[in-house]
Design a protein around this motif. Structure first.
Motif, mmCIF file in Angstrom:
data_model
loop_
_atom_site.group_PDB
_atom_site.id
_atom_site.type_symbol
_atom_site.label_atom_id
_atom_site.label_comp_id
_atom_site.label_asym_id
_atom_site.label_seq_id
_atom_site.Cartn_x
_atom_site.Cartn_y
_atom_site.Cartn_z
ATOM 1 N N UNK A 82 0.794 -1.014 -0.025
ATOM 2 C CA UNK A 82 -0.108 0.016 -0.158
ATOM 3 C C UNK A 82 1.095 1.170 0.298
ATOM 4 N N UNK A 83 2.371 1.126 0.771
ATOM 5 C CA UNK A 83 2.877 1.732 0.648
ATOM 6 C C UNK A 83 3.356 2.608 -0.315
ATOM 7 N N UNK A 84 3.708 1.549 -1.349
ATOM 8 C CA UNK A 84 4.343 1.263 -2.779
ATOM 9 C C UNK A 84 3.328 2.325 -3.477
ATOM 10 N N UNK A 85 2.234 1.863 -3.663
ATOM 11 C CA UNK A 85 1.325 2.102 -4.322
ATOM 12 C C UNK A 85 0.921 3.988 -3.651
ATOM 13 N N UNK A 108 -9.249 1.414 -1.620
ATOM 14 C CA UNK A 108 -9.557 2.029 -0.681
ATOM 15 C C UNK A 108 -9.325 2.316 0.148
ATOM 16 N N UNK A 109 -9.115 3.645 1.696
ATOM 17 C CA UNK A 109 -7.994 3.759 2.240
ATOM 18 C C UNK A 109 -8.515 3.572 3.581
ATOM 19 N N UNK A 110 -7.885 3.284 4.706
ATOM 20 C CA UNK A 110 -7.910 3.458 5.502
ATOM 21 C C UNK A 110 -8.782 2.224 5.699
ATOM 22 N N UNK A 111 -8.826 1.692 7.704
ATOM 23 C CA UNK A 111 -10.166 0.867 7.938
ATOM 24 C C UNK A 111 -11.036 1.089 9.589
ATOM 25 N N UNK A 112 -11.949 0.424 9.292
ATOM 26 C CA UNK A 112 -12.801 0.742 10.342
ATOM 27 C C UNK A 112 -12.801 -0.245 11.765
ATOM 28 N N UNK A 113 -12.448 -1.294 11.160
ATOM 29 C CA UNK A 113 -12.511 -2.843 12.129
ATOM 30 C C UNK A 113 -12.203 -2.447 13.747
ATOM 31 N N UNK A 114 -10.667 -2.033 13.419
ATOM 32 C CA UNK A 114 -10.782 -1.066 14.871
ATOM 33 C C UNK A 114 -9.927 -2.873 15.440
ATOM 34 N N UNK A 129 -6.639 -1.870 2.786
ATOM 35 C CA UNK A 129 -6.845 -2.293 3.842
ATOM 36 C C UNK A 129 -7.871 -3.917 4.257
ATOM 37 N N UNK A 130 -8.616 -3.509 3.458
ATOM 38 C CA UNK A 130 -10.191 -3.963 4.093
ATOM 39 C C UNK A 130 -10.883 -4.535 1.999
ATOM 40 N N UNK A 131 -10.625 -4.723 1.410
ATOM 41 C CA UNK A 131 -10.774 -5.179 -0.032
ATOM 42 C C UNK A 131 -12.447 -5.192 -0.136
ATOM 43 N N UNK A 143 -5.923 -8.632 -2.992
ATOM 44 C CA UNK A 143 -5.624 -8.886 -1.617
ATOM 45 C C UNK A 143 -6.113 -8.740 -1.146
ATOM 46 N N UNK A 144 -6.016 -9.341 0.042
ATOM 47 C CA UNK A 144 -6.063 -8.730 1.641
ATOM 48 C C UNK A 144 -8.295 -8.731 1.662
ATOM 49 N N UNK A 145 -8.556 -9.888 1.683
ATOM 50 C CA UNK A 145 -10.297 -10.034 1.722
ATOM 51 C C UNK A 145 -10.764 -10.123 3.632
#
Ligand code: SF4
Length: 450
Positions: A39-42, A167-173, A214-216, A248-250
């Motif tokens: 994600x940082x590469x992107x 997407x960006x960020x994540x709400x799952x905490x 983070x949460x595709x 990735x990252x599902x």
């Protein structure tokens, strides 16, 4: 937190020394050092594009750059330390020390530590949190007045495989994770933005697009015009039929029947899913603020395998979470053996400041966490080698990615994601071409094709 950060920075300063010379030339020469995950590469690639559009030249050599940008990772303490090393290394270059070049610290570290970072890393010239990365051109403009302006329209030839963030960020905490504090709340990128990034990557030479976030699996449910990851994948795979797509990252909750169907029905969507399970114990998962159990995950794996024969599955697991008993750890090892996943990433739990898990009782000591991670890794590696060896005799299509120094060509089949899963060695083929080979041997995660 500030004291701790200053301490780390000071320790690393004392441990290292720099020594190279440099020169400054027009147009503004910018160097990127990217730490951490894809994600940082992107993000680095997006900042590079924005800077190229205002006339900057991206260079590979830090000694020849006037503007040095470190896109940092701060997911865990070890990553923070690695990022500080990278920043101090660049700040120690003679032309930077002389004031002929400036260092910008971008990404997760400024997002996580805010003003504390500026007070602890006084060598750097500017701090750019993730949320301000889209303003990189005006930030650089302020640091180098009068140097930006002209637009360079030609695209540099990119990689054969390109990451596109959806997407960006994540709400799952999840209680162990710093990402929601670093990257902010979850938000999907619009279809238009993703489509444009895909088109740009393909125009730059990409033959495979890897969709990340983070949460595709949540993609689209927060957009005004609602959508699903399955619909996004279906649209992209249909529009760009000559390009491979991979997701990735599902998270387990995001693996819908609709998504499995899209993966099964498109030849150019990789029969591959990366599902971070993290653990198999319901008690530990609940303490992580996650859901699931061994039975739920095994049943999900079975559901995917029955609909997508030959699908490759990857997961990420964490060993040594606070309060993890020996019995729960043994169950986790048994889950890995039962699941027979293709690839397993194993991490020792890392106690991170500001997370809920850091305040939980019964923290394991570092030695025990590392021991458990090593045991789990050994179990997973043995299983993966066995699963990979089952490919012997199979015919696979391989996307040729590169040539090693001795002339050996290599690429990846659909069952291998870039950077994490190993390669297939192939006898011939241009970089960027798809070659059909029969697998004749395997060594660990790698395969040999003829
Ligand atoms: S889903 Fe992933 S990014 Fe989001 S909080 Fe959990 S571990 Fe962190």
């Amino acid at each position: 937190m500030e004291d701790r950060l200053s301490g780390i920075a000071q320790q690393i300063r004392m441990e290292r020394a720099g020594n190279v010379s440099a020169r400054a030339v027009d147009p503004l020469r910018v160097f990127f050092s990217t730490m951490g995950c894809a994600k940082n590469e992107v993000d680095s690639s997006r900042m590079a594009t924005l800077l190229t559009e205002v006339g900057c030249r991206i260079v590979d050599d830090p000694d020849s750059a006037e503007c040095l940008i470190v896109n940092t990772c701060s997911f865990i303490q070890a990553a923070t330390e690695e990022s500080i090393v990278a920043v101090l290394e660049l700040c120690g270059l003679p032309h930077v020390e002389k004031g002929d070049a400036k260092v910008i610290v971008a990404g997760c570290m400024p997002s996580r530590y805010g003003d504390d970072l500026a007070e602890s890393l006084t060598e750097a010239d500017q701090f750019v949190p993730c949320s301000s990365e889209d303003d990189i051109a005006s930030i650089v403009d302020r640091l180098f007045p009068g140097r930006l302006g002209s637009t360079q329209l030609s695209l540099p030839l990119g990689e054969v495989s390109s990451y596109v963030k959806i997407s960006e960020g994540c709400d799952r905490f999840c209680t162990f994770c710093t990402i929601p504090f670093i990257r902010g709340r979850y938000h999907s990128y619009s279809f238009g933005r993703i489509d444009s990034d895909v088109r740009t990557a393909i125009a730059s030479g990409a033959r495979e697009i890897v969709l990340i976030g983070q949460d595709t699996g949540r993609w689209g449910n927060d957009l005004r015009e609602k959508g699903t990851l399955a619909q996004l994948l279906d649209r992209l795979a249909t529009s760009y039929a000559d390009t491979w797509f991979r997701v990735m990252y599902v998270q387990p909750e995001g693996v819908s029947d609709e998504l499995i169907e899209v993966i099964a029905s498109h030849d150019n969507v990789a029969s591959y899913l990366d599902i971070p399970f993290q653990h198999s114990s319901p008690r530990i998962l609940s303490a992580m603020n996650r859901r699931g159990s061994r039975e739920m995950f095994l049943s999900l794996i079975e559901r995917i395998r029955s609909r997508v024969p030959g699908v490759a599955l990857r997961t990420t697991l964490s060993a040594g979470f606070p309060g993890e008993t020996e019995e729960e750890f043994s169950e986790l090892c048994a889950f890995v053996e039962d699941a027979e996943l293709d690839y397993v990433g194993v991490f020792a739990y890392s106690r991170e400041d500001g997370t809920r898990a850091a305040r939980l009782p019964d923290q394991l000591d570092d030695e025990e966490k590392q021991r458990r991670a090593m045991v789990l890794r050994d179990v997973a590696d043995a299983l993966s080698s066995m699963v990979v060896s089952r490919h012997v005799g199979e015919d696979l299509t391989v996307l040729v990615e590169g040539v090693e120094e001795d002339g050996q060509r290599f690429g990846r089949a659909q069952c291998q994601a870039p950077d994490v899963d190993g390669v297939v060695y192939v006898p011939s083929g241009e970089v960027g071409s798809f070659e059909h080979v029969t697998i004749v041997d395997t060594l660990g995660y790698d395969m040999e094709g003829e």
